[in-house]
Design a protein around this motif. Structure first.
Motif, mmCIF file in Angstrom:
data_model
loop_
_atom_site.group_PDB
_atom_site.id
_atom_site.type_symbol
_atom_site.label_atom_id
_atom_site.label_comp_id
_atom_site.label_asym_id
_atom_site.label_seq_id
_atom_site.Cartn_x
_atom_site.Cartn_y
_atom_site.Cartn_z
ATOM 1 N N LEU A 15 -0.084 -7.770 -5.245
ATOM 2 C CA LEU A 15 -1.423 -7.650 -5.825
ATOM 3 C C LEU A 15 -2.503 -7.703 -4.748
ATOM 4 N N HIS A 16 -2.315 -8.556 -3.750
ATOM 5 C CA HIS A 16 -3.270 -8.604 -2.641
ATOM 6 C C HIS A 16 -3.297 -7.263 -1.913
ATOM 7 N N ALA A 17 -2.123 -6.711 -1.650
ATOM 8 C CA ALA A 17 -2.042 -5.426 -0.942
ATOM 9 C C ALA A 17 -2.718 -4.318 -1.734
ATOM 10 N N LEU A 18 -2.599 -4.358 -3.043
ATOM 11 C CA LEU A 18 -3.167 -3.309 -3.898
ATOM 12 C C LEU A 18 -4.634 -3.539 -4.231
ATOM 13 N N ALA A 19 -5.202 -4.633 -3.759
ATOM 14 C CA ALA A 19 -6.591 -4.970 -4.098
ATOM 15 C C ALA A 19 -7.617 -4.263 -3.224
ATOM 16 N N HIS A 53 -3.563 -1.587 10.269
ATOM 17 C CA HIS A 53 -3.583 -2.862 9.546
ATOM 18 C C HIS A 53 -3.245 -2.653 8.071
ATOM 19 N N HIS A 54 -3.840 -1.649 7.432
ATOM 20 C CA HIS A 54 -3.589 -1.400 6.011
ATOM 21 C C HIS A 54 -2.126 -1.044 5.757
ATOM 22 N N PHE A 55 -1.549 -0.209 6.610
ATOM 23 C CA PHE A 55 -0.131 0.132 6.460
ATOM 24 C C PHE A 55 0.743 -1.113 6.631
ATOM 25 N N ARG A 56 0.395 -1.973 7.581
ATOM 26 C CA ARG A 56 1.171 -3.196 7.804
ATOM 27 C C ARG A 56 1.108 -4.116 6.585
ATOM 28 N N VAL A 57 -0.080 -4.281 5.994
ATOM 29 C CA VAL A 57 -0.222 -5.130 4.803
ATOM 30 C C VAL A 57 0.652 -4.585 3.672
ATOM 31 N N LEU A 58 0.620 -3.284 3.453
ATOM 32 C CA LEU A 58 1.438 -2.681 2.393
ATOM 33 C C LEU A 58 2.926 -2.859 2.673
ATOM 34 N N ARG A 59 3.334 -2.678 3.925
ATOM 35 C CA ARG A 59 4.749 -2.822 4.287
ATOM 36 C C ARG A 59 5.202 -4.265 4.125
#
Length: 107
Positions: A15-19, A53-59
């Motif tokens: 949920l954090h990643a998708l926020a 950074h965004h790709f890392r959070v999603l991964r």
């Protein structure tokens, strides 16, 4: 590249990643069945370091999988893992994205 095992994907991390609107843009572009896209294929409204950074959070949240193909870093949604762990979550998020006005949430 480190990512959680399917059984270790945590709802609060997903949920954090998708926020974030940029991460939602990445997820929406990977939503086509079987989509595998190179990091450079995304037209993101952020710098290269911020997109990394965004790709890392999603991964690290377990939303997407990344791997090397030659010199390219490829990306794909972990649809099956997410569906087993949280049935309907990804589909609900993608459906909600389809209901948003163009450009909504991007600043």
């Amino acid at each position: 590249m480190p990512e959680p095992a399917a059984a270790e994907i945590r709802l609060e991390c997903v949920l954090h990643a998708l926020a974030d609107p940029v991460r939602l843009l990445i997820v929406s572009e990977l939503a086509a069945p079987g989509a595998e896209l190179n990091c450079l294929a995304f037209d993101l409204p952020v710098t290269k370091s911020t997109s990394t950074h965004h790709f890392r959070v999603l991964r690290e949240a377990g939303v997407l999988r990344q791997w090397r193909r030659g010199t390219s870093k490829m990306n794909a949604l972990r649809r099956t893992d997410l569906a087993r762990r949280y049935p309907g979550l990804l589909e609900s998020v993608l459906a909600a994205l389809g209901d948003r006005p163009a450009g909504a949430g991007q600043e």
